[in-house]
Design a protein around this motif. Structure first.
Motif, PDB file in Angstrom:
ATOM      1  N   ALA A 183     -50.684  47.943   8.881  1.00 33.05           N
ATOM      2  CA  ALA A 183     -49.363  48.575   8.952  1.00 33.05           C
ATOM      3  C   ALA A 183     -48.721  48.454  10.331  1.00 33.05           C
ATOM      4  CB  ALA A 183     -49.482  50.054   8.568  1.00 33.05           C
ATOM      5  N   ILE A 184     -49.523  48.491  11.391  1.00 34.16           N
ATOM      6  CA  ILE A 184     -48.932  48.460  12.745  1.00 34.16           C
ATOM      7  C   ILE A 184     -48.959  47.045  13.329  1.00 34.16           C
ATOM      8  CG2 ILE A 184     -49.034  49.405  15.093  1.00 34.16           C
ATOM      9  CD1 ILE A 184     -50.326  51.916  13.912  1.00 34.16           C
ATOM     10  N   GLU A 185     -50.105  46.383  13.186  1.00 34.99           N
ATOM     11  CA  GLU A 185     -50.238  45.055  13.819  1.00 34.99           C
ATOM     12  C   GLU A 185     -49.781  43.910  12.912  1.00 34.99           C
ATOM     13  OE1 GLU A 185     -51.158  44.536  17.046  1.00 34.99           O
ATOM     14  OE2 GLU A 185     -50.996  46.710  17.171  1.00 34.99           O
ATOM     15  N   GLY A 186     -49.611  44.196  11.622  1.00 37.25           N
ATOM     16  CA  GLY A 186     -49.048  43.198  10.714  1.00 37.25           C
ATOM     17  C   GLY A 186     -50.024  42.147  10.203  1.00 37.25           C
ATOM     18  N   TYR A 187     -51.328  42.402  10.308  1.00 36.31           N
ATOM     19  CA  TYR A 187     -52.309  41.431   9.787  1.00 36.31           C
ATOM     20  C   TYR A 187     -52.333  41.470   8.256  1.00 36.31           C
ATOM     21  CZ  TYR A 187     -54.278  40.714  14.436  1.00 36.31           C
ATOM     22  OH  TYR A 187     -54.434  40.391  15.745  1.00 36.31           O
ATOM     23  N   ARG A 188     -52.648  40.347   7.633  1.00 32.91           N
ATOM     24  CA  ARG A 188     -52.815  40.291   6.181  1.00 32.91           C
ATOM     25  C   ARG A 188     -54.200  40.834   5.826  1.00 32.91           C
ATOM     26  NH1 ARG A 188     -52.703  34.807   4.156  1.00 32.91           N
ATOM     27  NH2 ARG A 188     -54.088  34.516   5.912  1.00 32.91           N
ATOM     28  N   HIS A 189     -54.350  41.326   4.598  1.00 32.27           N
ATOM     29  CA  HIS A 189     -55.656  41.871   4.183  1.00 32.27           C
ATOM     30  C   HIS A 189     -56.739  40.795   4.261  1.00 32.27           C
ATOM     31  CE1 HIS A 189     -54.611  45.937   3.151  1.00 32.27           C
ATOM     32  NE2 HIS A 189     -53.543  45.516   2.490  1.00 32.27           N
ATOM     33  N   VAL A 222     -61.706  41.394   0.519  1.00 33.71           N
ATOM     34  CA  VAL A 222     -60.260  41.624   0.604  1.00 33.71           C
ATOM     35  C   VAL A 222     -59.892  42.890  -0.177  1.00 33.71           C
ATOM     36  CG1 VAL A 222     -57.989  40.649   0.035  1.00 33.71           C
ATOM     37  CG2 VAL A 222     -59.804  39.162   0.887  1.00 33.71           C
ATOM     38  N   GLY A 223     -60.534  43.052  -1.333  1.00 32.09           N
ATOM     39  CA  GLY A 223     -60.282  44.238  -2.156  1.00 32.09           C
ATOM     40  C   GLY A 223     -60.621  45.528  -1.423  1.00 32.09           C
ATOM     41  N   SER A 224     -61.690  45.492  -0.623  1.00 27.62           N
ATOM     42  CA  SER A 224     -62.086  46.696   0.126  1.00 27.62           C
ATOM     43  C   SER A 224     -61.041  47.041   1.177  1.00 27.62           C
ATOM     44  CB  SER A 224     -63.412  46.475   0.848  1.00 27.62           C
ATOM     45  OG  SER A 224     -64.409  46.151  -0.076  1.00 27.62           O
ATOM     46  N   SER A 225     -60.481  45.991   1.795  1.00 28.84           N
ATOM     47  CA  SER A 225     -59.443  46.230   2.798  1.00 28.84           C
ATOM     48  C   SER A 225     -58.231  46.897   2.148  1.00 28.84           C
ATOM     49  CB  SER A 225     -59.049  44.902   3.449  1.00 28.84           C
ATOM     50  OG  SER A 225     -57.994  45.083   4.343  1.00 28.84           O
ATOM     51  N   LYS A 226     -57.861  46.372   0.964  1.00 30.20           N
ATOM     52  CA  LYS A 226     -56.715  46.958   0.251  1.00 30.20           C
ATOM     53  C   LYS A 226     -57.018  48.410  -0.161  1.00 30.20           C
ATOM     54  CE  LYS A 226     -54.847  42.619  -1.489  1.00 30.20           C
ATOM     55  NZ  LYS A 226     -54.767  41.696  -2.618  1.00 30.20           N
ATOM     56  N   ALA A 227     -58.255  48.625  -0.614  1.00 29.61           N
ATOM     57  CA  ALA A 227     -58.639  49.980  -1.044  1.00 29.61           C
ATOM     58  C   ALA A 227     -58.615  50.950   0.134  1.00 29.61           C
ATOM     59  CB  ALA A 227     -60.037  49.941  -1.678  1.00 29.61           C
ATOM     60  N   GLN A 228     -59.104  50.510   1.293  1.00 31.58           N
ATOM     61  CA  GLN A 228     -59.106  51.372   2.472  1.00 31.58           C
ATOM     62  C   GLN A 228     -57.677  51.682   2.915  1.00 31.58           C
ATOM     63  OE1 GLN A 228     -61.552  52.944   3.872  1.00 31.58           O
ATOM     64  NE2 GLN A 228     -63.312  51.956   2.942  1.00 31.58           N
ATOM     65  N   PHE A 229     -56.788  50.677   2.774  1.00 30.70           N
ATOM     66  CA  PHE A 229     -55.388  50.894   3.151  1.00 30.70           C
ATOM     67  C   PHE A 229     -54.755  51.927   2.229  1.00 30.70           C
ATOM     68  CE2 PHE A 229     -50.836  49.634   3.009  1.00 30.70           C
ATOM     69  CZ  PHE A 229     -50.541  49.911   4.318  1.00 30.70           C
ATOM     70  N   HIS A 230     -55.048  51.805   0.938  1.00 27.56           N
ATOM     71  CA  HIS A 230     -54.517  52.762  -0.040  1.00 27.56           C
ATOM     72  C   HIS A 230     -55.043  54.175   0.270  1.00 27.56           C
ATOM     73  CE1 HIS A 230     -53.063  54.268  -3.848  1.00 27.56           C
ATOM     74  NE2 HIS A 230     -54.260  54.791  -4.082  1.00 27.56           N
TER      75      HIS A 230
END
Lengths: 168, 188
Positions: free
Chosen positions: B150-156, B167-175
């Motif tokens: 959200a701040i640095e703009g990196y892709r999952h 990648v799914g874990s990154s998305k889940a942690q973001f959620h």
């Protein structure tokens, strides 16, 4: 307040976040000490590409450090891990290693004249770090700094007595 | 308007050239130039370290580690991307690795349980914004993913590589991070 408001508000707050924050303490002094006697970045990049020979002393020192740390880590917490003892063990091991190298190279001419004063400056840096460690014996950054200064002393002794071109 | 635009463009080009000259000097081993580079970028580096660690002391040590390792890495910087972008990637990687090492060291020394070590309590009295205060309260993995995405703009996909997770874990942690922030900020 609904989900739409949250997304909008969050986006606005993210956009207005301050991208900079200054640390409370001066970090440069420690960085400068850690970089004493480091080669120029370009030289290091070339050296890494050209030199794949094992660095026996560095490996030996690292193994010993891991051994000392693991030995201390395996002790139960109730035995009161003593950071001061670790620093003393590291210093003593380094001194032995340094003495062994100095004896080994005693009859060999040094490549530069001022290497002993450089060694002395690194000694002073190590003393300053150990003084700081007395106040904060479990500070990992300081321990790493001390280890780095020790390694620089070993590198310096090796470099001035046995430059790499002479070993070819 | 056009003249103003030209002046702005010229200033930008001058700043870029100055930075390139500074980086060239550092690559040749100029420590004064490195101190100037440090002074220019320490604010950004420390802010990122602080957001990733949510611990003042750990952030200071991590920022110090970044500038020690940066000296060794800057010889590899060829100017293909903006220096600040490259520096942020170096900072993120070193800080994540520093958090891991620190957690391992703390666990070994003081026998801290994983769950405790992964939930450092956020420091009080931060001078950052309200949102920063909430971010600091997030659990470690959710916090790191949120800061990077959200701040640095990196892709999952990039975050997943950096954090050695799916990648799914990154998305889940973001959620998870967003849900917690939503709750703490008083939204339904």
């Amino acid at each position: 307040m609904n989900k739409l408001n949250f997304e909008t508000d969050l986006r606005e707050q993210l956009e207005s976040l301050n991208k900079e924050k200054q640390p409370d303490r001066d970090l440069w002094a420690g960085i400068e000490i850690a970089l004493t006697n480091e080669d120029a970045p370009n030289d290091m990049a070339h050296e890494v590409a050209a030199n794949n020979r094992p660095r026996i002393y560095a490996v030996a020192a690292s193994i010993l450090l891991v051994g000392v740390l693991s030995w201390n880590a395996l002790k139960p917490v109730s035995q009161n891990f003593n950071g001061t003892e670790l620093i003393a063990a590291l210093s003593s091991q380094h001194q032995q290693q340094k003495n062994a190298l100095l004896v080994k190279f005693q009859d060999q001419p040094a490549l530069t004249q001022n290497w002993e004063s450089q060694l002395g400056e690194l000694d002073e840096a190590a003393i300053a770090i150990k003084a700081a460690l007395k106040q904060d014996p479990n500070n990992v950054a300081l321990l790493k700094m001390l280890q780095s200064v020790h390694q620089q002393q070993i590198d310096l002794i090796e470099r001035v007595h046995a430059p790499k071109w002479r070993q070819l | 308007m056009k003249i103003e635009g030209n002046v702005v463009a010229a200033q930008g080009a001058f700043a870029e050239k100055s930075e390139r000259d500074l980086i060239n000097a550092v690559q040749q081993g100029d420590k004064k130039a490195y101190q100037t580079l440090y002074q220019t970028h320490i604010g950004q580096v420390y802010a990122l370290c602080y957001r990733l660690t949510s611990d003042k002391s750990l952030a200071e040590d991590a920022a110090q580690e970044v500038f020690i390792q940066l000296w060794r890495k800057i010889g590899n910087y060829k100017g293909d991307s903006k220096f600040s972008t490259w520096l942020h990637t170096v900072t993120s990687n070193i800080t994540i690795s520093y958090i891991r090492k620190q957690r391992g060291w703390l666990q070994r020394m003081f026998n801290i349980e994983d769950s405790e070590a992964m939930n450092y309590s956020a420091e009080q009295g931060t001078d950052l914004s309200d949102l920063d205060g909430y971010i600091a309260l997030l659990p470690e993995r959710a916090r790191i993913v949120f800061v990077l995405h959200a701040i640095e703009g990196y892709r999952h996909e990039d975050i997943a590589k950096m954090m050695d997770m799916a990648v799914g874990s990154s998305k889940a942690q973001f959620h998870r991070a967003k849900q917690l922030l939503k709750e703490w900020m008083g939204y339904e």
